[in-house]
Enzyme design. Structure first.
Site, PDB file in Angstrom:
ATOM      1  N   ASN A 164      -1.909   2.024   5.552  1.00 36.16           N
ATOM      2  CA  ASN A 164      -1.239   0.768   5.420  1.00 36.16           C
ATOM      3  C   ASN A 164      -0.662  -0.034   6.592  1.00 36.16           C
ATOM      4  OD1 ASN A 164      -0.676   2.308   3.146  1.00 36.16           O
ATOM      5  ND2 ASN A 164       1.510   2.761   3.320  1.00 36.16           N
ATOM      6  N   GLY A 165      -0.744  -1.515   6.648  1.00 38.44           N
ATOM      7  CA  GLY A 165      -0.645  -2.171   7.650  1.00 38.44           C
ATOM      8  C   GLY A 165      -1.791  -3.087   7.977  1.00 38.44           C
ATOM      9  N   GLU A 202      19.696 -16.789  -6.875  1.00 42.84           N
ATOM     10  CA  GLU A 202      19.077 -15.490  -7.274  1.00 42.84           C
ATOM     11  C   GLU A 202      18.686 -15.471  -8.719  1.00 42.84           C
ATOM     12  OE1 GLU A 202      18.305 -12.639  -5.607  1.00 42.84           O
ATOM     13  OE2 GLU A 202      18.439 -11.133  -7.197  1.00 42.84           O
ATOM     14  N   CYS A 223       0.871  -1.181  -0.073  1.00 44.29           N
ATOM     15  CA  CYS A 223      -0.115  -0.041   0.033  1.00 44.29           C
ATOM     16  C   CYS A 223       0.900   1.179  -0.006  1.00 44.29           C
ATOM     17  CB  CYS A 223      -0.893  -0.040   1.337  1.00 44.29           C
ATOM     18  SG  CYS A 223      -1.900  -1.536   1.503  1.00 44.29           S
ATOM     19  N   LYS A 251      14.960 -14.346  -9.915  1.00 45.47           N
ATOM     20  CA  LYS A 251      14.732 -13.253 -10.866  1.00 45.47           C
ATOM     21  C   LYS A 251      13.891 -13.879 -11.885  1.00 45.47           C
ATOM     22  CE  LYS A 251      15.843 -10.874  -9.107  1.00 45.47           C
ATOM     23  NZ  LYS A 251      16.130 -10.762  -7.907  1.00 45.47           N
ATOM     24  N   ARG A 272       5.548   0.095  -5.893  1.00 46.92           N
ATOM     25  CA  ARG A 272       5.442  -0.729  -4.682  1.00 46.92           C
ATOM     26  C   ARG A 272       4.519  -2.063  -4.909  1.00 46.92           C
ATOM     27  NH1 ARG A 272       6.630   2.384   0.426  1.00 46.92           N
ATOM     28  NH2 ARG A 272       5.058   0.970   1.238  1.00 46.92           N
ATOM     29  N   GLU A 324      10.233 -14.478 -10.614  1.00 51.56           N
ATOM     30  CA  GLU A 324       9.576 -13.111 -10.297  1.00 51.56           C
ATOM     31  C   GLU A 324       8.894 -12.503 -11.390  1.00 51.56           C
ATOM     32  OE1 GLU A 324      11.752 -11.146  -6.514  1.00 51.56           O
ATOM     33  OE2 GLU A 324      12.926 -11.235  -8.272  1.00 51.56           O
ATOM     34  N   LYS A 330       7.079  -4.307  -3.584  1.00 52.31           N
ATOM     35  CA  LYS A 330       8.476  -4.109  -3.439  1.00 52.31           C
ATOM     36  C   LYS A 330       8.733  -4.145  -2.043  1.00 52.31           C
ATOM     37  CE  LYS A 330      12.567  -2.499  -4.925  1.00 52.31           C
ATOM     38  NZ  LYS A 330      13.354  -3.486  -5.676  1.00 52.31           N
ATOM     39  N   TRP A 355      -2.847  -2.708  -1.422  1.00 49.66           N
ATOM     40  CA  TRP A 355      -2.509  -4.048  -1.836  1.00 49.66           C
ATOM     41  C   TRP A 355      -3.266  -4.893  -0.971  1.00 49.66           C
ATOM     42  CZ3 TRP A 355       1.343  -7.704   0.206  1.00 49.66           C
ATOM     43  CH2 TRP A 355       1.800  -8.805  -0.446  1.00 49.66           C
ATOM     44  N   HIS A 372      20.981 -35.643  -6.516  1.00 52.47           N
ATOM     45  CA  HIS A 372      20.037 -36.018  -5.237  1.00 52.47           C
ATOM     46  C   HIS A 372      18.506 -35.738  -5.700  1.00 52.47           C
ATOM     47  CE1 HIS A 372      23.386 -37.540  -3.112  1.00 52.47           C
ATOM     48  NE2 HIS A 372      24.045 -36.330  -3.205  1.00 52.47           N
TER      49      HIS A 372
HETATM   50  C1  G6P Z   1      10.241  -8.466  -1.500  1.00 50.07           C
HETATM   51  C2  G6P Z   1      10.756  -7.911  -3.092  1.00 50.07           C
HETATM   52  C3  G6P Z   1      12.133  -8.592  -3.040  1.00 50.07           C
HETATM   53  C4  G6P Z   1      13.249  -8.208  -1.712  1.00 50.07           C
HETATM   54  C5  G6P Z   1      12.372  -8.842  -0.842  1.00 50.07           C
HETATM   55  C6  G6P Z   1      13.001  -8.287   0.589  1.00 50.07           C
HETATM   56  O1  G6P Z   1       9.578  -9.715  -1.699  1.00 50.07           O
HETATM   57  O2  G6P Z   1      10.010  -8.123  -4.181  1.00 50.07           O
HETATM   58  O3  G6P Z   1      12.822  -8.174  -4.378  1.00 50.07           O
HETATM   59  O4  G6P Z   1      14.211  -8.949  -2.142  1.00 50.07           O
HETATM   60  O5  G6P Z   1      10.846  -8.378  -0.494  1.00 50.07           O
HETATM   61  O6  G6P Z   1      13.095  -7.031   0.470  1.00 50.07           O
HETATM   62  P1  G6P Z   1      13.942  -5.952   1.313  1.00 50.07           P
HETATM   63  O7  G6P Z   1      13.573  -4.351   1.010  1.00 50.07           O
HETATM   64  O8  G6P Z   1      13.884  -6.095   2.794  1.00 50.07           O
HETATM   65  O9  G6P Z   1      15.263  -6.346   1.056  1.00 50.07           O
END
Ligand code: G6P
Length: 608
Positions: free
Chosen positions: A100-101, A481, A2, A485, A27, A488, A603, A74, A504
């Site tokens: 928000n929250g 990672e 949010c 990516k 966000r 995502e 985000k 959100w 395994h």
């Molecule tokens: C969300 C984002 C990721 C990020 C993770 C941790 O899932 O989409 O890209 O790595 O949060 O976020 P931070 O701000 O704590 O690094």
């Protein structure tokens, strides 16, 4: 996640609020809404979907006025819909709130309010607050907000307005960020400075359990108990343009290409060539305590957790201190054993991730000192940690983290160097690491200059539905990672594995339809990774490999090879991750995916 923006002044508020919401789009959100003080009434428009939809509705039904609040939602409680979108209003529509929250005791409060005769329109937990503020309202909005918040458990960043006191907005925060933007003859409230940076750079950060009352000329910050708080505005130094796309088709692409600069910014002024040592201004921890560490605990979520795994390898190698890396969401709930000689390294791009913040507090409660590695200046983790290192990557807008990751790894390199030089690492080794680190920005640039090679590979593979990423040692976290990516932003199922673990289980998946991305660099695991490559090749798997420039072995087995410049082994992730970011990006573009705002992701995840 949010987003909130609120405005009070003498300008037309509506375009300011809508533009502010646009700045918060990165966000992630599913609905949006706005309430304006129009004449002596509150006028509200809400839509399910994108801000462009809200802007379209506002064109046909314009809202006028100089005071208003707006929100991108959100969904947490209740489906993403117009009715559940914010702002929420009390029944006579004299009070409006954006939030928000999560209000954790909303069910109990809702039941009680219904018993008192209140009628609810939505499933949102926030609506409880609107009615509760109405319930407590006598003649002061801030008094009513305070009384309502004292009944609430959970997290909130809120902005509230009322037609009964038209020239006032009340904000409050607990566990969900809120800032006040200080203007001339106008003021702002927002969940994120990005929303208001076009208008002011003077920012007051609220702490948990603080409230603020703003009108066009005054800002009064108090605790929730209404004790006056004197806090000076801080100046934001980065420009609004920095958050624009800078000519790239997507923020993610822009951020991938910024990495030569952001990596350099992360180490600049922090390494000393002559002595092979590191210097970190914000550590706030006496050197003798750093020398006495019995353990380092690294915690974070998502990409930040992957950076933490690389940090583990480096700290253990350079400083010989035992390191444990744990998902923040697990660490916070498992009653971990912590003592005063432990250092908790808390990694978060946003500095607001709820699980990471809770894990940090847990570590601090156990007596550990917390060192925050954050990108967002003034974020909650940055402020609550005992010491901190900012990554200096600048605002990261693309939901999938790229430049923040390489900056985190750079900062972890410097921290490992600092800890290493306090104990096991010789001056010569220190100097060798610094020399290699300083070459990384140009080496990353040389990879980016060949982005078209990766684009070609992406065009061949974008229709596949599964991918495997394999690496060893320092490049095992990079395999994780790379896979993250891809899933995502392109919604392809991808798994990262330590290459040797392949036998395994994952080996059962290998056939002509399974592309396998190998990180097969000339490092200590090279021979063994070549064995794994052969195992995949003999089962008809399709191999895309990253290899070191000059290598002529990998190409014998792999269908496609992308060459990386050589560096010292601990720094290879800073190079190997870049083609994997590009591969995910180009595949997502080929599949027509929304690269910067992938579905279901946010985000900054400020809820559990
Ligand atoms: C969300 C984002 C990721 C990020 C993770 C941790 O899932 O989409 O890209 O790595 O949060 O976020 P931070 O701000 O704590 O690094």
């Amino acid at each position: 996640m949010c987003g909130i923006i609120a405005y009070i002044g003498d300008r037309d508020a509506c375009p300011i609020l809508v533009e502010g919401l646009r700045r918060l789009e990165y966000r992630g959100y599913d609905s949006a809404g706005i309430t304006m003080q129009q004449g002596d009434e509150l006028a509200t428009i809400k839509v399910a979907g994108k801000i462009s939809e809200l802007a379209r509705t506002l064109k046909s039904t314009p809202l006028e006025g100089t005071c208003g609040i707006a929100h991108t939602r959100w969904a947490t409680h209740g489906a993403p819909s117009q009715i559940n979108a914010h702002p929420h209003l009390d029944t006579p529509e004299t009070i409006a709130i954006v939030h928000n929250g999560i209000i954790e005791n909303f069910y109990t409060l809702k039941k009680w309010l219904i018993g008192e005769g209140f009628e609810f329109r939505s499933d949102s937990d926030t609506e409880v607050l609107a009615h509760l503020i109405h319930y407590f309202y006598k003649n002061s909005l801030e008094d009513a907000v305070q009384k309502a918040l004292l009944e609430v458990s959970g997290t909130y960043g809120i902005a509230v307005m009322s037609s009964l006191e038209p020239r006032k907005i009340v904000g409050a925060r607990n566990g969900s960020p809120l800032v006040v933007g200080v203007g001339e003859g106008e003021n702002f409230i927002a969940s994120d400075v990005t929303a208001i940076l076009d208008h002011t750079r003077q920012i007051i950060y609220l702490d948990d359990r603080e409230m603020v009352v703003v009108d066009a000329d005054n800002i009064e910050v108090t605790t929730l108990e209404r004790k006056r708080v004197h806090r000076k505005p801080e100046e934001i130094l980065w420009s609004a343009e920095a958050v624009q796309k800078g000519g790239f088709p997507h923020y993610m692409m822009k951020e991938i290409f910024e990495q030569p600069r952001t990596i350099r910014d992360s180490f600049s002024g922090r390494v000393i060539d002559e002595t092979g040592k590191a210097h970190l201004g914000g550590l706030n921890i006496p050197m003798e305590n750093l020398q006495d560490l019995s353990r380092v605990i690294i915690t974070g979520c998502g990409t930040s957790w992957h950076a933490g795994l690389i940090g583990e390898y480096m700290i253990e190698e350079f400083a010989r201190i035992p390191v444990e890396v744990e998902y923040a969401s697990e660490f916070r709930y498992r009653r971990p054993v912590i003592d005063h000689n432990n250092l908790a390294v808390v990694i978060s791009q946003s500095g607001e991730t709820a699980d990471t913040l809770a894990a940090m507090r847990e570590a601090q409660k156990g007596g550990a000192r917390a060192l925050g590695i954050c990108n967002v200046v003034g974020s909650t983790i940055a402020r609550e940690s005992d010491g901190g290192i900012y990554t200096h990557a600048g605002p990261e807008i693309g939901v999938a983290s790229t430049k923040a990751f390489t900056s985190q790894v750079t900062v972890l390199t410097i921290l490992s160097l600092l800890l290493g030089r306090l104990s096991h690492l010789s001056e010569a080794e220190g100097r060798r690491i610094i020399r290699a680190l300083k070459r990384i920005p140009d080496q990353v640039q040389s990879i980016l200059d060949r982005a078209h090679e990766i684009e070609k590979i992406a065009k061949l593979y974008y229709k596949h539905n599964n991918f495997l990423y394999l690496g060893r040692g320092y490049n095992f976290p990079v395999a994780l990672e790379g896979a993250l990516k891809l899933k995502e932003i392109s919604y392809i199922h991808a798994e990262g594995y330590p290459a040797a673990e392949m036998k395994h289980g994952p080996i059962a998946l290998i056939d002509r339809n399974m592309p396998v991305v190998f990180i097969a660099l000339r490092d200590s695991a090279f021979e063994k990774v070549i064995n794994n490559i052969q195992q995949v090749e003999s089962r008809n798997g399709r191999i895309i490999a990253l290899a070191t420039e000059g290598d002529d072995v990998v190409a014998q087995w792999a269908e496609h090879v992308f060459y990386l410049p050589a560096t010292i082994e601990p720094l290879t992730p800073l190079l190997s991750v870049v083609p994997l970011q590009l591969l995910a990006y180009y595949i997502a573009v080929e599949r027509g995916c929304d690269v910067d705002q992938p579905r279901n992701l946010a985000k900054s995840v400020t809820v559990e």
